[in-house]
Design a protein around this motif. Structure first.
Motif, mmCIF file in Angstrom:
data_model
loop_
_atom_site.group_PDB
_atom_site.id
_atom_site.type_symbol
_atom_site.label_atom_id
_atom_site.label_comp_id
_atom_site.label_asym_id
_atom_site.label_seq_id
_atom_site.Cartn_x
_atom_site.Cartn_y
_atom_site.Cartn_z
ATOM 1 N N ALA A 1 47.820 39.577 27.809
ATOM 2 C CA ALA A 1 47.149 38.440 27.187
ATOM 3 C C ALA A 1 47.203 37.198 28.069
ATOM 4 O O ALA A 1 46.423 36.267 27.882
ATOM 5 N N ASP A 2 48.138 37.163 29.030
ATOM 6 C CA ASP A 2 48.290 35.988 29.896
ATOM 7 C C ASP A 2 47.804 36.239 31.312
ATOM 8 O O ASP A 2 48.027 35.419 32.197
ATOM 9 N N ASP A 3 47.169 37.385 31.576
ATOM 10 C CA ASP A 3 46.884 37.714 32.974
ATOM 11 C C ASP A 3 45.607 37.087 33.492
ATOM 12 O O ASP A 3 45.264 37.249 34.665
ATOM 13 N N GLY A 4 44.920 36.359 32.634
ATOM 14 C CA GLY A 4 43.709 35.676 33.077
ATOM 15 C C GLY A 4 42.483 36.571 33.080
ATOM 16 O O GLY A 4 41.374 36.099 33.298
ATOM 17 N N ILE B 1 43.535 44.406 22.654
ATOM 18 C CA ILE B 1 44.669 43.922 23.448
ATOM 19 C C ILE B 1 46.022 44.432 22.923
ATOM 20 O O ILE B 1 46.922 44.711 23.698
ATOM 21 N N ARG B 2 46.136 44.608 21.636
ATOM 22 C CA ARG B 2 47.437 45.018 21.079
ATOM 23 C C ARG B 2 47.724 46.492 21.328
ATOM 24 O O ARG B 2 48.865 46.928 21.251
ATOM 25 N N LEU B 3 46.675 47.247 21.609
ATOM 26 C CA LEU B 3 46.854 48.693 21.778
ATOM 27 C C LEU B 3 47.146 49.090 23.224
ATOM 28 O O LEU B 3 47.628 50.189 23.480
ATOM 29 N N LEU B 4 46.835 48.207 24.147
ATOM 30 C CA LEU B 4 46.962 48.578 25.559
ATOM 31 C C LEU B 4 48.411 48.485 26.027
ATOM 32 O O LEU B 4 49.163 47.619 25.576
ATOM 33 N N GLN B 5 48.776 49.374 26.949
ATOM 34 C CA GLN B 5 50.132 49.352 27.490
ATOM 35 C C GLN B 5 50.327 48.101 28.356
ATOM 36 O O GLN B 5 49.447 47.746 29.134
ATOM 37 N N GLN B 6 51.465 47.453 28.212
ATOM 38 C CA GLN B 6 51.780 46.274 29.004
ATOM 39 C C GLN B 6 52.338 46.700 30.359
ATOM 40 O O GLN B 6 53.158 47.614 30.428
ATOM 41 N N PRO B 7 51.910 46.012 31.446
ATOM 42 C CA PRO B 7 52.414 46.389 32.765
ATOM 43 C C PRO B 7 53.941 46.409 32.835
ATOM 44 O O PRO B 7 54.528 47.339 33.414
ATOM 45 N N GLY B 8 54.580 45.422 32.253
ATOM 46 C CA GLY B 8 56.039 45.358 32.323
ATOM 47 C C GLY B 8 56.703 46.554 31.658
ATOM 48 O O GLY B 8 57.733 47.052 32.131
ATOM 49 N N ASP B 9 56.102 47.033 30.551
ATOM 50 C CA ASP B 9 56.690 48.180 29.842
ATOM 51 C C ASP B 9 56.670 49.428 30.718
ATOM 52 O O ASP B 9 57.596 50.240 30.685
ATOM 53 N N ALA B 10 55.584 49.587 31.479
ATOM 54 C CA ALA B 10 55.460 50.804 32.282
ATOM 55 C C ALA B 10 56.144 50.649 33.636
ATOM 56 O O ALA B 10 56.859 51.545 34.087
ATOM 57 N N LEU B 11 55.940 49.503 34.274
ATOM 58 C CA LEU B 11 56.321 49.373 35.680
ATOM 59 C C LEU B 11 57.793 49.030 35.867
ATOM 60 O O LEU B 11 58.366 49.295 36.930
ATOM 61 N N SER B 12 58.411 48.448 34.859
ATOM 62 C CA SER B 12 59.817 48.058 35.026
ATOM 63 C C SER B 12 60.724 49.278 35.104
ATOM 64 O O SER B 12 61.869 49.174 35.528
ATOM 65 N N ASN B 13 60.231 50.445 34.715
ATOM 66 C CA ASN B 13 61.051 51.665 34.768
ATOM 67 C C ASN B 13 60.933 52.396 36.099
ATOM 68 O O ASN B 13 61.559 53.428 36.293
ATOM 69 N N PHE C 1 46.821 35.736 36.970
ATOM 70 C CA PHE C 1 48.010 36.571 37.123
ATOM 71 C C PHE C 1 47.689 38.037 36.891
ATOM 72 O O PHE C 1 48.485 38.782 36.349
ATOM 73 N N ALA C 2 46.504 38.404 37.314
ATOM 74 C CA ALA C 2 46.104 39.799 37.173
ATOM 75 C C ALA C 2 47.099 40.682 37.904
ATOM 76 O O ALA C 2 47.671 40.281 38.912
#
Lengths: 211, 128
Positions: free
Chosen positions: A31-34, A43-55, B25-26
Protein backbone atom coordinates in the motif's frame (compact mmCIF):
# COMPACT_ATOMS: atom_id res chain seq x y z
CA UNK A 1 3.36 29.60 16.91
CA UNK A 2 5.84 27.50 18.81
CA UNK A 3 3.15 25.06 20.00
CA UNK A 4 1.85 24.63 16.48
CA UNK A 5 5.37 24.03 15.19
CA UNK A 6 6.03 21.46 17.91
CA UNK A 7 2.83 19.60 17.09
CA UNK A 8 3.70 19.67 13.44
CA UNK A 9 7.20 18.40 14.20
CA UNK A 10 5.79 15.59 16.32
CA UNK A 11 3.46 14.59 13.47
CA UNK A 12 6.31 14.63 10.96
CA UNK A 13 8.50 12.64 13.37
CA UNK A 14 5.76 10.04 13.90
CA UNK A 15 5.18 9.56 10.18
CA UNK A 16 8.92 9.45 9.61
CA UNK A 17 9.37 6.76 12.24
CA UNK A 18 6.79 4.64 10.47
CA UNK A 19 8.44 5.20 7.09
CA UNK A 20 11.88 4.54 8.50
CA UNK A 21 10.74 1.27 10.03
CA UNK A 22 10.05 -0.29 6.66
CA UNK A 23 12.81 1.66 4.93
CA UNK A 24 15.22 -0.04 7.34
CA UNK A 25 13.64 -3.47 6.90
CA UNK A 26 13.94 -3.01 3.13
CA UNK A 27 10.51 -3.98 1.91
CA UNK A 28 7.73 -1.45 1.67
CA UNK A 29 4.18 -2.64 2.29
CA UNK A 30 2.32 -2.82 -1.03
CA UNK A 31 0.00 0.00 0.00
CA UNK A 32 3.01 2.32 0.47
CA UNK A 33 5.09 1.30 -2.54
CA UNK A 34 3.85 4.08 -4.76
CA UNK A 35 2.58 1.62 -7.37
CA UNK A 36 -0.32 -0.25 -5.77
CA UNK A 37 -3.57 1.56 -5.23
CA UNK A 38 -4.05 1.49 -1.44
CA UNK A 39 -7.80 1.77 -2.02
CA UNK A 40 -7.97 -1.04 -4.55
CA UNK A 41 -10.05 -4.11 -3.70
CA UNK A 42 -7.19 -6.54 -4.29
CA UNK A 43 -4.62 -4.98 -1.99
CA UNK A 44 -5.56 -6.97 1.12
CA UNK A 45 -5.31 -10.29 -0.68
CA UNK A 46 -1.86 -9.86 -2.19
CA UNK A 47 1.24 -11.24 -0.51
CA UNK A 48 3.43 -8.56 1.08
CA UNK A 49 7.08 -8.48 -0.04
CA UNK A 50 8.31 -8.46 3.55
CA UNK A 51 6.29 -11.57 4.42
CA UNK A 52 7.85 -13.56 1.60
CA UNK A 53 11.32 -12.09 1.25
CA UNK A 54 12.32 -11.78 4.89
CA UNK A 55 12.52 -15.59 5.09
CA UNK A 56 15.08 -15.83 2.28
CA UNK A 57 18.87 -15.42 2.43
CA UNK A 58 19.53 -11.71 2.80
CA UNK A 59 21.39 -9.32 0.55
CA UNK A 60 22.13 -5.61 0.39
CA UNK A 61 20.93 -4.81 -3.11
CA UNK A 62 18.02 -5.44 -5.44
CA UNK A 63 15.23 -7.20 -3.58
CA UNK A 64 17.53 -7.59 -0.56
CA UNK A 65 17.45 -11.29 -1.31
CA UNK A 66 20.43 -13.40 -2.27
CA UNK A 67 18.56 -15.42 -4.88
CA UNK A 68 21.33 -17.85 -5.83
CA UNK A 69 21.75 -19.45 -2.37
CA UNK A 70 17.98 -19.23 -1.90
CA UNK A 71 17.66 -21.53 -4.92
CA UNK A 72 20.73 -23.68 -4.34
CA UNK A 73 19.93 -24.37 -0.68
CA UNK A 74 16.35 -25.21 -1.57
CA UNK A 75 14.84 -22.37 0.46
CA UNK A 76 12.78 -21.72 -2.65
CA UNK A 77 11.83 -24.37 -5.18
CA UNK A 78 10.76 -22.48 -8.28
CA UNK A 79 9.32 -24.48 -11.16
CA UNK A 80 11.59 -25.04 -14.09
CA UNK A 81 9.02 -25.59 -16.82
CA UNK A 82 5.32 -25.57 -17.56
CA UNK A 83 5.12 -27.91 -20.55
CA UNK A 84 6.04 -31.48 -19.65
CA UNK A 85 8.12 -31.89 -22.81
CA UNK A 86 10.09 -28.68 -22.45
CA UNK A 87 13.80 -29.56 -22.25
CA UNK A 88 15.68 -28.35 -19.18
CA UNK A 89 19.15 -27.27 -20.17
CA UNK A 90 22.05 -26.76 -17.77
CA UNK A 91 25.61 -25.89 -18.51
CA UNK A 92 28.57 -25.60 -16.16
CA UNK A 93 31.49 -23.66 -17.47
CA UNK A 94 33.10 -20.49 -16.15
CA UNK A 95 34.01 -17.87 -18.71
CA UNK A 96 36.76 -15.42 -17.81
CA UNK A 97 36.49 -11.98 -19.30
CA UNK A 98 38.37 -8.71 -19.13
CA UNK A 99 41.65 -10.46 -18.32
CA UNK A 100 43.82 -7.41 -18.92
CA UNK A 101 41.64 -4.56 -17.70
CA UNK A 102 42.14 -2.11 -14.87
CA UNK A 103 39.45 -3.89 -12.85
CA UNK A 104 39.77 -7.49 -11.62
CA UNK A 105 38.76 -10.01 -14.27
CA UNK A 106 35.13 -11.09 -14.63
CA UNK A 107 34.18 -14.68 -13.90
CA UNK A 108 30.91 -15.47 -15.66
CA UNK A 109 29.56 -18.73 -14.20
CA UNK A 110 27.17 -20.54 -16.54
CA UNK A 111 25.95 -22.79 -13.74
CA UNK A 112 23.85 -20.36 -11.67
CA UNK A 113 22.75 -18.58 -14.83
CA UNK A 114 21.39 -21.76 -16.40
CA UNK A 115 19.66 -22.68 -13.16
CA UNK A 116 17.46 -19.65 -13.74
CA UNK A 117 17.66 -19.11 -17.48
CA UNK A 118 17.56 -21.05 -20.71
CA UNK A 119 20.45 -20.88 -23.23
CA UNK A 120 18.13 -19.09 -25.64
CA UNK A 121 17.69 -16.16 -23.28
CA UNK A 122 21.25 -15.01 -24.00
CA UNK A 123 22.38 -16.99 -27.05
CA UNK A 124 22.72 -15.91 -29.71
CA UNK A 125 20.90 -12.60 -29.52
CA UNK A 126 22.84 -11.06 -26.64
CA UNK A 127 26.07 -13.06 -26.81
CA UNK A 128 27.65 -15.23 -29.47
CA UNK A 129 28.57 -18.58 -27.90
CA UNK A 130 32.25 -18.23 -28.76
CA UNK A 131 35.13 -17.00 -26.65
CA UNK A 132 36.31 -13.60 -27.79
CA UNK A 133 33.41 -13.07 -30.18
CA UNK A 134 31.60 -10.53 -28.03
CA UNK A 135 32.59 -6.92 -27.53
CA UNK A 136 31.35 -6.60 -23.97
CA UNK A 137 31.45 -3.10 -22.56
CA UNK A 138 30.32 -1.50 -19.30
CA UNK A 139 29.07 1.47 -21.29
CA UNK A 140 26.72 -0.78 -23.23
CA UNK A 141 25.77 -2.74 -20.09
CA UNK A 142 24.85 0.49 -18.34
CA UNK A 143 22.50 1.26 -21.23
CA UNK A 144 20.61 -1.93 -20.41
CA UNK A 145 22.17 -4.12 -23.10
CA UNK A 146 24.24 -7.33 -22.81
CA UNK A 147 24.48 -8.26 -19.07
CA UNK A 148 22.47 -5.09 -18.38
CA UNK A 149 19.32 -6.65 -19.82
CA UNK A 150 18.94 -8.38 -16.43
CA UNK A 151 21.61 -6.87 -14.17
CA UNK A 152 20.26 -3.49 -13.19
CA UNK A 153 16.67 -4.47 -13.86
CA UNK A 154 15.90 -7.75 -12.09
CA UNK A 155 19.20 -9.48 -11.27
CA UNK A 156 21.64 -7.88 -8.84
CA UNK A 157 22.27 -4.26 -9.87
CA UNK A 158 25.31 -2.68 -11.47
CA UNK A 159 26.41 -1.07 -8.24
CA UNK A 160 27.78 -4.48 -7.18
CA UNK A 161 30.98 -4.28 -9.27
CA UNK A 162 32.95 -6.92 -7.42
CA UNK A 163 30.40 -9.69 -7.78
CA UNK A 164 31.38 -9.95 -11.45
CA UNK A 165 34.84 -8.40 -11.33
CA UNK A 166 35.86 -11.01 -8.82
CA UNK A 167 39.09 -12.71 -9.93
CA UNK A 168 42.60 -11.26 -9.85
CA UNK A 169 43.81 -10.74 -13.40
CA UNK A 170 46.84 -13.03 -13.13
CA UNK A 171 44.75 -15.86 -11.71
CA UNK A 172 42.07 -15.39 -14.38
CA UNK A 173 44.72 -15.43 -17.09
CA UNK A 174 46.03 -18.76 -15.73
CA UNK A 175 42.56 -20.27 -15.45
CA UNK A 176 41.66 -19.16 -18.97
CA UNK A 177 44.90 -20.65 -20.26
CA UNK A 178 44.14 -23.95 -18.47
CA UNK A 179 40.69 -23.97 -20.08
CA UNK A 180 42.25 -23.39 -23.48
CA UNK A 181 44.62 -26.34 -22.92
CA UNK A 182 41.75 -28.56 -21.80
CA UNK A 183 39.75 -27.47 -24.84
CA UNK A 184 42.65 -28.52 -27.07
CA UNK A 185 42.54 -32.15 -25.79
CA UNK A 186 41.53 -34.76 -28.41
CA UNK A 187 38.00 -35.31 -27.10
CA UNK A 188 37.36 -31.67 -26.24
CA UNK A 189 35.98 -30.86 -29.65
CA UNK A 190 33.59 -33.81 -29.55
CA UNK A 191 32.42 -32.82 -26.08
CA UNK A 192 31.88 -29.25 -27.18
CA UNK A 193 29.95 -30.37 -30.25
CA UNK A 194 27.80 -32.62 -28.09
CA UNK A 195 27.09 -29.71 -25.75
CA UNK A 196 26.25 -27.45 -28.69
CA UNK A 197 23.92 -30.06 -30.15
CA UNK A 198 22.13 -30.37 -26.83
CA UNK A 199 21.97 -26.61 -26.43
CA UNK A 200 20.57 -26.07 -29.88
CA UNK A 201 17.60 -28.36 -29.26
CA UNK A 202 14.79 -26.02 -30.15
CA UNK A 203 12.27 -25.38 -27.43
CA UNK A 204 9.12 -27.33 -28.02
CA UNK A 205 6.14 -25.07 -28.58
CA UNK A 206 4.18 -24.52 -25.39
CA UNK A 207 0.90 -26.41 -25.29
CA UNK A 208 -1.26 -23.40 -26.06
CA UNK A 209 1.13 -22.03 -28.68
CA UNK A 210 3.86 -19.50 -28.11
CA UNK A 211 3.06 -16.00 -29.29
CA UNK B 1 11.19 32.94 16.71
CA UNK B 2 11.93 29.23 17.07
CA UNK B 3 14.88 28.18 19.20
CA UNK B 4 17.70 27.43 16.78
CA UNK B 5 17.99 23.80 17.92
CA UNK B 6 14.34 23.12 17.16
CA UNK B 7 14.60 24.87 13.84
CA UNK B 8 17.59 22.76 12.91
CA UNK B 9 15.68 19.59 13.76
CA UNK B 10 12.76 20.91 11.74
CA UNK B 11 14.91 21.57 8.70
CA UNK B 12 16.58 18.17 9.04
CA UNK B 13 13.23 16.41 9.33
CA UNK B 14 11.85 18.35 6.36
CA UNK B 15 14.88 17.32 4.29
CA UNK B 16 14.57 13.65 5.28
CA UNK B 17 10.80 13.86 4.79
CA UNK B 18 11.04 15.20 1.26
CA UNK B 19 13.67 12.58 0.48
CA UNK B 20 11.47 9.79 1.81
CA UNK B 21 8.18 10.85 0.35
CA UNK B 22 9.14 11.71 -3.22
CA UNK B 23 10.66 8.45 -4.55
CA UNK B 24 8.64 5.40 -5.40
CA UNK B 25 9.35 2.49 -3.06
CA UNK B 26 8.45 -0.12 -5.59
CA UNK B 27 10.09 -3.47 -5.04
CA UNK B 28 13.09 -4.07 -7.30
CA UNK B 29 11.93 -5.07 -10.80
CA UNK B 30 8.23 -4.38 -10.34
CA UNK B 31 6.71 -3.91 -13.80
CA UNK B 32 3.73 -1.67 -14.53
CA UNK B 33 1.59 -2.66 -17.51
CA UNK B 34 -0.59 0.21 -18.54
CA UNK B 35 -0.57 0.61 -22.28
CA UNK B 36 -4.12 -0.68 -22.47
CA UNK B 37 -5.46 -1.23 -18.96
CA UNK B 38 -6.65 2.28 -18.15
CA UNK B 39 -7.93 2.91 -21.67
CA UNK B 40 -10.11 -0.13 -21.06
CA UNK B 41 -11.27 1.23 -17.72
CA UNK B 42 -9.13 -0.96 -15.46
CA UNK B 43 -6.37 -0.14 -12.98
CA UNK B 44 -2.83 -0.65 -14.30
CA UNK B 45 -1.34 -4.11 -13.77
CA UNK B 46 1.53 -4.47 -11.31
CA UNK B 47 3.71 -7.46 -12.13
CA UNK B 48 6.04 -8.25 -9.20
CA UNK B 49 9.14 -10.15 -10.34
CA UNK B 50 9.99 -11.06 -6.73
CA UNK B 51 6.70 -12.88 -6.21
CA UNK B 52 7.02 -14.90 -9.39
CA UNK B 53 10.72 -15.59 -8.90
CA UNK B 54 10.04 -17.48 -5.70
CA UNK B 55 7.75 -19.81 -7.64
CA UNK B 56 9.19 -19.95 -11.17
CA UNK B 57 12.57 -19.71 -12.79
CA UNK B 58 13.14 -16.91 -15.30
CA UNK B 59 13.21 -19.40 -18.16
CA UNK B 60 9.59 -20.42 -17.69
CA UNK B 61 8.24 -17.04 -18.73
CA UNK B 62 11.15 -15.75 -20.77
CA UNK B 63 11.86 -18.90 -22.78
CA UNK B 64 8.79 -21.13 -22.67
CA UNK B 65 6.07 -18.50 -22.64
CA UNK B 66 7.78 -16.03 -24.93
CA UNK B 67 7.96 -12.91 -22.76
CA UNK B 68 10.76 -10.77 -24.20
CA UNK B 69 13.22 -9.48 -21.62
CA UNK B 70 12.56 -5.81 -22.19
CA UNK B 71 9.89 -3.72 -20.56
CA UNK B 72 7.56 -2.47 -23.24
CA UNK B 73 8.27 -5.19 -25.78
CA UNK B 74 5.37 -7.46 -24.86
CA UNK B 75 1.88 -6.33 -25.71
CA UNK B 76 -0.20 -8.49 -23.39
CA UNK B 77 -3.93 -8.54 -24.03
CA UNK B 78 -6.68 -10.13 -21.98
CA UNK B 79 -7.66 -12.05 -25.11
CA UNK B 80 -4.25 -13.71 -25.19
CA UNK B 81 -4.40 -14.45 -21.47
CA UNK B 82 -7.82 -16.06 -21.73
CA UNK B 83 -6.48 -18.09 -24.68
CA UNK B 84 -3.74 -19.43 -22.39
CA UNK B 85 -0.90 -17.33 -23.70
CA UNK B 86 1.44 -15.10 -21.66
CA UNK B 87 0.11 -14.84 -18.07
CA UNK B 88 -2.71 -17.18 -19.06
CA UNK B 89 -0.35 -20.16 -19.26
CA UNK B 90 -0.50 -20.25 -15.44
CA UNK B 91 -3.28 -17.82 -14.53
CA UNK B 92 -5.94 -20.27 -15.59
CA UNK B 93 -7.32 -21.43 -12.28
CA UNK B 94 -5.01 -24.47 -12.22
CA UNK B 95 -1.52 -23.21 -11.47
CA UNK B 96 -2.44 -19.68 -10.39
CA UNK B 97 -5.59 -17.66 -9.95
CA UNK B 98 -7.86 -17.41 -12.98
CA UNK B 99 -8.28 -14.23 -15.07
CA UNK B 100 -11.64 -13.40 -13.55
CA UNK B 101 -9.83 -12.23 -10.39
CA UNK B 102 -9.32 -8.88 -12.10
CA UNK B 103 -8.34 -6.83 -9.08
CA UNK B 104 -5.45 -9.04 -7.99
CA UNK B 105 -3.43 -8.07 -11.06
CA UNK B 106 -5.11 -4.78 -11.96
CA UNK B 107 -4.06 -3.31 -8.63
CA UNK B 108 -2.05 -0.22 -9.59
CA UNK B 109 -2.64 3.45 -8.95
CA UNK B 110 -4.45 5.18 -11.80
CA UNK B 111 -2.15 7.18 -14.05
CA UNK B 112 1.01 5.12 -13.63
CA UNK B 113 3.29 5.07 -16.67
CA UNK B 114 4.15 1.61 -18.01
CA UNK B 115 7.70 0.44 -17.35
CA UNK B 116 10.01 -1.29 -14.94
CA UNK B 117 10.55 0.13 -11.47
CA UNK B 118 13.09 -0.57 -8.78
CA UNK B 119 13.09 0.46 -5.20
CA UNK B 120 16.76 0.16 -4.43
CA UNK B 121 19.69 0.96 -6.64
CA UNK B 122 18.50 1.24 -10.20
CA UNK B 123 15.48 2.10 -12.21
CA UNK B 124 15.95 -0.66 -14.70
CA UNK B 125 17.53 -1.03 -18.08
CA UNK B 126 18.69 2.11 -19.76
CA UNK B 127 17.89 4.32 -16.82
CA UNK B 128 20.58 3.37 -14.36
Amino acid sequence: MLGFTRTRLLLIAASLTASLCWAASGWAPLADDGLHDPNGPGIRLLQQPGDALSNLPGDTAGNNVHWIPALQKGVIVPREKIGKDTPVRRYDRDVFLNLYGSMPAVRFPHKPHTEWLDCSNCHDQLFKPKAGANQISMFVILQGQQCGVCHGAVAFPLTECRRCHSVANDLAQRLAAEQAIADAQPDAHARLEQMRREASVPLLPSPKGTP
Amino acid sequence: MMPSGLRRIGIALACIGSFLTTPVFAEYADVVLNRMAEKEGMRPVIFPHWFHRIRFRCKVCHAELGFKMRAGSNLVTMGDIIDGKFCGACHNGNIAWAPENCDLCHSGKPGLPPGIFGGHDTNGPGRW
